[in-house]
Design a protein around this motif. Structure first.
Motif: not given
Length: 981
Positions: A880-888, A908-918, A947-951, A972-975
């Motif tokens: 439900n979360a991950f931290t892509p900050n480069g700390d390995n 597929t990843v969807i942002n809070r505006y409903g757009a497919n971003v990944y 906050n992001y959503y996936y399906k 999930f949440v990107i931190i």
């Protein structure tokens, strides 16, 4: 004529026929039965035929009318009327009139034609069809015109088809089919027709399970028996249960050179009455043969059954005995068909009320009667009670095969000394002219050595006699020169005649005559000393040459070849390292595979004053070892042996000292586990019985299918000339055999255990492996199969291997499983009662159906073990979360624990505006099902924290295909905190 015009005309003709018949009687009812045959028109063209339709009319119906014959070649059908009517053209009971309709036709081309006959109506009251009085009668016969196969006429059916039977008594009819061309005939049931390829309405066979027309046989056995014998043509109904009229149809099929060339259709009526009478009994002779020109004399006996059946003892009923008449059913003065017209059958009655009849049959067939197929003579007995409607008859078949007479005067002349010197090696055969009509070839056979062969009903030369085909010449030839012979053997010949197709046939073989061709030296021993795959031994011996140049001494080279036929020189191996000299004529060939291979040997003869000047001048005839083979059955073992040698393996006697001794080949045998040494078990008088033996066991010691039997044969032979000492004794290799085993093992009892990375996985409740505990590689699952054999009295315990079956889907039978995925041997030294296991390793899944079958040493496979069907416990959990900050640490979006049984993913990843971003889609066969997303969008830009959503859709490994796609969705949440770098 265009096809449309022809079809319209044909329809009008049929309607006209119906109208004409309808004018006679609106409810016209008359036809009981009929058949349609064809014969070539005498002195006509190749495709000119006479079509004959024979009908059988119920005398209670309307008079004979017109019918329609369709030739099946696109030409117009024609109306035909009955002809050749005489007051006597009725069946014996007077209730059925015989009508003959004929038409001549010239077919336009070669080909297959369906010729048919149509008429309305059938007689009324037929039980096994609907409203027979309003049902057309239709028969269609098929005929092939093909000049390559020869000219042809269809079989004729000589026995009328309207037959009476009685409730509870076995009924038999035979059409008495006779083919003038001698073609082979077979018989096949079909349905009654009302039009071309159109069955009558609601046709049922007399044994239809939905009716009560048949219940038990005459002997009160279940079920009742209704069939046609495809070889004899007997139509059997054992036994009718309900009185009435039944129509049955069948084809008489005609075969030539294995090709179906025609079929004659008969539609017949069986009339079953509630008769207080028993059918007569016929005792016919056993099937036999006769040589053309010799008379055949036999007696046939018939009698009326006078005892009332046990179910009815009313003494006032007319049970007989009644007078019995006996005749040949095919023999008729009205239809004088050869050869039946030439057979004499004189009947004398006797017994009470003339209830017994003895028929004296005599016939002297001629060469024109020789044929491959036997002649079928059908006898008919008919009793004559006081009331004609109580009359019953019986048919019985007898087969006579007519053989050609043997050729005479055969003389075999060997080459003279001059011819031998000039290497003109041949045997000249002469015989008397063969004057037998129809013969086309003389076939020439030979063997090494003589054998008694006294055929009874056997033509030609069967394989067991040892004769082999040499050549054939025209039947008018009286000589032949055989140039395929070699020195060093006594060649014995027989000949016989063959007769041209289509009738075919053969003659009895001639007497034997032999010609011995002398040689300088002879192989006299090829004896298997030891049977082994790598340490076999062969004793060899030959004679000292007698035709040496004065002052010279003999030397020898010995050559070995595989098999028993002469090879090219390059295929022989010289087995002596240096010349063998003088009187030393023996050699032991060692270190060879006598177990699996038959060998033969040649000795090259040389002469000189010493080894340095020795020159080759001759080679012996080859001689092979005796090879033993077997054909095991359920309760016996057949042994067959052969050898290619110059001497006779089947002489009647050999000289032992001053005495002549009968020749018996000796059978030696030992039993695995019971006997360590061979003992003489039996012997065979091969001069009359051939090189074969059947081991049926002994009365007090039958063969056991759980034991192995090992044999070898000691053969005794002779060159049958005084120059060569006899007997010649040679042994075969040893051969181990077991009875033909058809009893399979019992099915094993199977259990499964599933493993994940080597750890037992007994249920879906086990925690999946955590990241770091194990690598999340896909091929980390395995299934261990463990089974135990069931050993019992009803199952074979000679299990040698197992077939492992697996299917991805639910399967229950071997057909559903398909081929086994693996076959393993039973572990050496492990008792059959101990568990056996097999590991299916390195898999991505464990779902599917699993089974095992045991296989015995005869190849019999058990039925499947219990089938175990299991599904996968799919596991796939995203964080439900991950931290892509480069700390390995937690830099990528991956499943929280190792996924289970997932083949691929669309994500597929969807942002809070409903757009497919990944978007991500794993590549099949090289799928990274763990996603490993670094938090960047499809263009490589880092996404903002939040906050992001996936399906997505998982493709999983499941038992059922419809369960394999699983929809997933979540958030999930990107931190993004400070990097540790």
């Amino acid at each position: 004529m265009r096809p449309q015009t022809y079809k319209l005309l044909r329809t009008l003709l049929l309607l006209t026929l119906v109208f004409i018949v309808g004018l006679t009687d609106a409810l016209a009812t008359h036809i009981r039965a009929g058949d349609l045959t064809m014969r070539r028109k005498p002195n006509g063209g190749e495709r000119e035929y006479i079509i004959t339709v024979i009908l059988y009319r119920d005398v209670n119906g309307v008079p004979a009318g017109e019918g329609l014959i369709d030739f099946g070649d696109g030409t117009e059908p024609i109306f035909v009327q009955a002809n050749n009517l005489n007051p006597g053209d009725y069946t014996e009971d007077g209730e059925t009139q015989i009508l003959i309709y004929q038409a001549e036709h010239n077919f336009p081309s070669n080909g297959t034609y369906k010729i048919s006959y149509f008429e309305r109506n059938r007689n009324q009251g037929v039980r096994n069809m609907d409203i027979s009085s309003e049902t057309p009668f239709f028969i269609q016969s098929e005929f092939l015109i093909n000049p390559v196969l020869g000219l042809n006429s269809s079989p004729v059916l000589l026995i009328p088809p309207v037959i009476k039977g009685a409730i509870g008594q076995r009924f038999v009819h035979n059409a008495g089919a006779f083919d003038v061309d001698g073609d082979s005939l077979s018989y096949r049931l079909t349905v009654c027709l009302q039009g071309r390829d159109t069955p009558v309405q609601n046709y049922r066979f007399p044994d239809d399970p939905n009716e009560e027309w048949s219940k038990v046989t005459e002997q009160c056995e279940e079920p009742a028996d209704f069939r046609i014998d495809e070889i004899t043509g007997d139509l059997i109904w054992d036994a009718p249960f309900v009185a009435g009229q039944y129509n049955v149809a069948f084809f008489v099929e005609e075969w030539r050179n294995g090709i179906l060339i025609g079929s004659v259709n008969r539609d017949m009526q069986v009339i079953i009455d509630d008769i207080v009478n028993l059918r007569p009994i016929i005792e016919a002779p056993a099937d036999t043969c006769v040589v053309a020109g010799d008379p055949i004399l036999k007696q046939v006996f018939a009698y009326d059954q006078s005892n009332a059946p046990c179910y009815n003892t009313d003494s006032t009923l007319d049970w007989g005995p009644h007078r019995v008449s006996l005749r040949i059913a095919q023999k008729s003065d009205a239809v004088p068909i050869s050869p039946y017209s030439e057979m004499d059958f004189n009947v004398v009655n006797g017994g009470v009320n003339d209830s017994e009849a003895t028929g004296a049959f005599s016939w002297t067939p001629q060469c024109s009667d020789v044929r491959q197929e036997p002649y079928k003579v059908t006898f008919r007995a008919l009793d004559h009670p006081n009331s004609r409607n109580q009359q019953l008859g019986t048919l019985e078949n007898w087969h006579i095969r007519v053989l050609g007479p043997p050729p005479t005067g055969l003389v075999a002349t060997p080459p003279n000394s001059t011819e031998i010197t000039n290497r003109d090696i041949k045997v000249t055969l002469n015989w008397d002219a063969y004057n037998c009509e129809g013969a086309d070839k003389i076939r020439i056979y030979r063997k090494k050595g003589s054998i008694d062969f006294n055929p009874e009903c056997e033509t030609g030369l069967p394989a067991w006699t040892g004769y082999e085909f040499v050549d054939e010449v025209d039947a008018n030839a009286t000589s032949f020169v055989d140039r395929t012979v070699q020195q060093g053997a006594n060649y014995c010949y027989r000949i016989y005649a063959t007769f041209g197709r289509p009738q075919g046939g053969e003659s009895v073989a001639s007497n034997e005559d032999c010609a011995f061709i002398p040689d300088g030296a002879y192989m006299v021993q090829v004896d298997v000393e030891e049977t082994s795959e790598d340490n076999g031994k062969m004793n060899l011996r030959w004679t000292v040459p007698q035709d040496l140049t004065p002052g010279k001494v003999p030397f020898y080279n010995v050559y070995r070849g595989e098999g028993n036929e002469r090879l090219d020189d390059s295929e022989y191996q010289k087995i002596n390292s240096s010349l063998i000299a003088g009187q030393d004529t023996t050699l032991m060939d060692i270190l060879i595979n006598t177990d699996e291979t038959q060998f033969h040997y040649l000795v090259e003869l040389l002469e000189g004053t010493n080894t340095s000047d020795a020159v080759a001048f001759d080679t012996t005839l080859l001689a092979s070892s005796t090879r033993l083979r077997s054909n095991p059955a359920l309760d016996y073992i057949d042994l067959i042996w052969e050898a290619n040698v110059g001497w006779n393996l089947t002489p009647d006697t050999v000289e032992v000292g001053a005495n002549k001794v009968a020749v018996y080949h000796k059978i030696y045998r030992k039993i695995e586990g019971d006997e360590t040494n061979f003992s003489l078990y039996d012997s065979v008088f091969v001069h009359t019985e051939g090189l074969r033996y059947r081991d049926n066991g002994k009365p007090d010691a039958p063969l056991d299918d759980k034991k192995l039997y090992t044999y070898y044969i000691e053969t005794i032979g002779s060159f049958e000339v005084p120059e060569i000492a006899e007997p010649l004794i040679n042994r075969s290799q040893e051969l181990t055999v077991e009875l033909l085993d058809t009893i399979p093992p019992c099915p094993p009892t199977l259990q499964l255990t599933n493993y994940e990375e080597g750890i037992r996985m007994d249920s879906c409740l086990i925690e999946p492996f955590k990241d770091g505990d194990k690598l999340c590689n896909k091929d980390r699952f395995s299934v261990q199969l463990v089974w135990r054999n069931m050993i019992g009295a009803d199952c074979d315990d000679d299990i040698v291997k197992y077939n492992i079956y697996y299917s991805r889907r639910a399967s229950f039978s071997k057909n559903e499983f398909g081929a086994p995925i693996a076959t393993i041997d039973h572990p050496i030294g492990v008792p059959l009662t101990s568990p056996v296991s097999y590991l299916i390793d390195n898999r991505e899944y464990v779902e599917g159906s699993y089974a095992v079958a045991a296989v015995d040493d005869s190849g019999n496979e058990s039925i499947l073990s219990n089938v175990i069907i299991q599904d996968n416990c799919v596991y796939y959990e995203l964080p439900n979360a991950f931290t892509p900050n480069g700390d390995n640490y937690n830099d990528t979006f991956i499943p929280m624990r190792c996924p289970r049984f997932v083949e691929g993913i669309e994500f597929t990843v969807i942002n809070r505006y409903g757009a497919n971003v990944y978007s991500y889609k794993s590549v099949e066969n090289d799928a990274d099902i763990e996603i490993n997303w670094d938090g960047k969008d499809n263009n490589g830009n880092e996404l903002e924290p939040g906050n992001y959503y996936y399906k997505g859709t998982l493709k999983t490994y499941r038992l059922k295909a419809e369960d394999e796609k699983v929809e997933i969705k979540g958030s999930f949440v990107i931190i993004k905190g400070n990097s540790s770098q």
